[in-house]
Design a protein around this motif. Sequence first.
Motif, PDB file in Angstrom:
ATOM      1  N   SER A   1       0.809  -1.229   0.000  1.00  0.00           N
ATOM      2  CA  SER A   1       0.000   0.000   0.000  1.00  0.00           C
ATOM      3  C   SER A   1       0.839   1.275   0.000  1.00  0.00           C
ATOM      4  N   ALA A   2       2.154   1.143  -0.024  1.00  0.00           N
ATOM      5  CA  ALA A   2       3.015   2.334   0.022  1.00  0.00           C
ATOM      6  C   ALA A   2       2.979   3.099  -1.298  1.00  0.00           C
ATOM      7  N   ASN A   3       3.339   4.362  -1.218  1.00  0.00           N
ATOM      8  CA  ASN A   3       3.575   5.176  -2.404  1.00  0.00           C
ATOM      9  C   ASN A   3       4.936   4.759  -2.957  1.00  0.00           C
ATOM     10  N   ASP A   4       4.936   4.012  -4.056  1.00  0.00           N
ATOM     11  CA  ASP A   4       6.181   3.433  -4.569  1.00  0.00           C
ATOM     12  C   ASP A   4       7.228   4.491  -4.903  1.00  0.00           C
ATOM     13  N   ALA A   5       6.797   5.690  -5.249  1.00  0.00           N
ATOM     14  CA  ALA A   5       7.746   6.749  -5.586  1.00  0.00           C
ATOM     15  C   ALA A   5       8.587   7.156  -4.378  1.00  0.00           C
ATOM     16  N   LEU A   6       8.070   6.884  -3.157  1.00  0.00           N
ATOM     17  CA  LEU A   6       8.776   7.240  -1.929  1.00  0.00           C
ATOM     18  C   LEU A   6       9.243   6.008  -1.165  1.00  0.00           C
ATOM     19  N   CYS A   7       9.216   4.858  -1.809  1.00  0.00           N
ATOM     20  CA  CYS A   7       9.581   3.606  -1.157  1.00  0.00           C
ATOM     21  C   CYS A   7      11.095   3.532  -0.959  1.00  0.00           C
ATOM     22  N   PHE A   8      11.521   3.246   0.263  1.00  0.00           N
ATOM     23  CA  PHE A   8      12.942   3.091   0.541  1.00  0.00           C
ATOM     24  C   PHE A   8      13.459   1.768  -0.011  1.00  0.00           C
ATOM     25  N   VAL A   9      14.769   1.702  -0.219  1.00  0.00           N
ATOM     26  CA  VAL A   9      15.392   0.496  -0.768  1.00  0.00           C
ATOM     27  C   VAL A   9      15.255  -0.672   0.197  1.00  0.00           C
ATOM     28  N   ASP A  10      15.387  -0.419   1.504  1.00  0.00           N
ATOM     29  CA  ASP A  10      15.266  -1.499   2.477  1.00  0.00           C
ATOM     30  C   ASP A  10      14.393  -1.068   3.645  1.00  0.00           C
ATOM     31  N   ASP A  11      14.106  -2.021   4.549  1.00  0.00           N
ATOM     32  CA  ASP A  11      13.214  -1.736   5.664  1.00  0.00           C
ATOM     33  C   ASP A  11      14.025  -1.553   6.948  1.00  0.00           C
ATOM     34  N   GLN A  12      13.341  -1.510   8.089  1.00  0.00           N
ATOM     35  CA  GLN A  12      14.021  -1.257   9.354  1.00  0.00           C
ATOM     36  C   GLN A  12      15.059  -2.322   9.669  1.00  0.00           C
ATOM     37  N   ARG A  13      14.845  -3.533   9.183  1.00  0.00           N
ATOM     38  CA  ARG A  13      15.763  -4.649   9.471  1.00  0.00           C
ATOM     39  C   ARG A  13      16.904  -4.745   8.478  1.00  0.00           C
ATOM     40  N   GLY A  14      16.881  -3.905   7.439  1.00  0.00           N
ATOM     41  CA  GLY A  14      17.873  -4.005   6.383  1.00  0.00           C
ATOM     42  C   GLY A  14      17.469  -4.925   5.263  1.00  0.00           C
ATOM     43  N   VAL A  15      16.212  -5.372   5.249  1.00  0.00           N
ATOM     44  CA  VAL A  15      15.689  -6.261   4.210  1.00  0.00           C
ATOM     45  C   VAL A  15      15.277  -5.433   2.996  1.00  0.00           C
ATOM     46  N   VAL A  16      15.632  -5.899   1.817  1.00  0.00           N
ATOM     47  CA  VAL A  16      15.284  -5.195   0.583  1.00  0.00           C
ATOM     48  C   VAL A  16      13.770  -5.169   0.407  1.00  0.00           C
ATOM     49  N   ARG A  17      13.231  -3.993   0.109  1.00  0.00           N
ATOM     50  CA  ARG A  17      11.793  -3.861  -0.143  1.00  0.00           C
ATOM     51  C   ARG A  17      11.473  -4.260  -1.580  1.00  0.00           C
ATOM     52  N   GLU A  18      10.273  -4.756  -1.766  1.00  0.00           N
ATOM     53  CA  GLU A  18       9.811  -5.135  -3.094  1.00  0.00           C
ATOM     54  C   GLU A  18       9.408  -3.887  -3.873  1.00  0.00           C
ATOM     55  N   THR A  19       9.169  -4.054  -5.168  1.00  0.00           N
ATOM     56  CA  THR A  19       8.723  -2.925  -5.993  1.00  0.00           C
ATOM     57  C   THR A  19       7.401  -2.375  -5.478  1.00  0.00           C
TER      58      THR A  19
END
Length: 296
Positions: free
Chosen positions: A242-260
């Motif tokens: 549900s995130a705004n993909d244009a503002l999506c960070f590369v990884d999350d709080q744990r350092g895990v890569v976020r999906e597209t």
Amino acid sequence: GSFEDDAATGDIDLVQSVEIVGAGATMTFIDGTGLGETPIATAGNPDLVTAIRNLTVQNSASSGLLLSTGTHTVEDCGFRDNGFGSTGPGIATTVQSVVTLRRTTVVGSAGVGLSVAQGSATVENSTFSGNGNQEIVLNFAAAFSCTHCTVLASDADPVLTVIGATASLANSVLAGACTVVSGGAINSLGGNVESTGHTCGFTQGSDQDDVTAGALALGALDDNGGPTRTHLPGAASAANGSANDALCFVDDQRGVVRETNCESGAVERTNAAVATPIFHDGFLQGDGEAWSARVE
């Protein structure tokens, strides 16, 4: 209890620019038990530049961390069970402070989780949960933004109170009510989720409000990998994708890569491997002399 700036009562007072780096939030602890004031505090110096990384501050009778005038960075840290006996905040920032907070969890404070008074704060990939009074309070803050934050109230208290300031939020999950007074405002940049009401003014097309707790489906605060505890969204959570993909960070709080098509909140739900410290229970790491037996 004298609140001096000379490290004279067992506390750490930062009077010159310095970086404090632990071995990890599960392995390096600054414990305020029995200390009458904040374990780590900065002196009022506009030229002060500090960084605090990879550690946990806990059990303070005052606030866990006090950041005053200067420029400060806090990354990959945990703040838990601070402020008891004084209802102090987990983290307090004051006038003319410029603070960046990344990949950090603030939990169990007797008072507010994060208090920003007249200074500026940029918060990214961080979790605020189960703090005693409120989770985040902005008191005439000069500037504040929160991107990919997960903020959960432990009771009926607000998750976000904005007093005479503007809070810019993106791709964040707020479970609890927002309060805006004295000319304050919340600016949504999209991808935000509010549960269970519609008090935060999330009006962008990618925002969601009135999301039930069941539909939000966040797990309890737990070890989900990475250096700090987090709330993992369930498989059918409204935060997923549900995130705004244009503002999506590369990884999350744990350092895990976020999906597209990434998640709102601090944690990405993924099948990818999650890095975790090898000795999660705090056993001394990297010192061969500490081992009871050594295998070559």
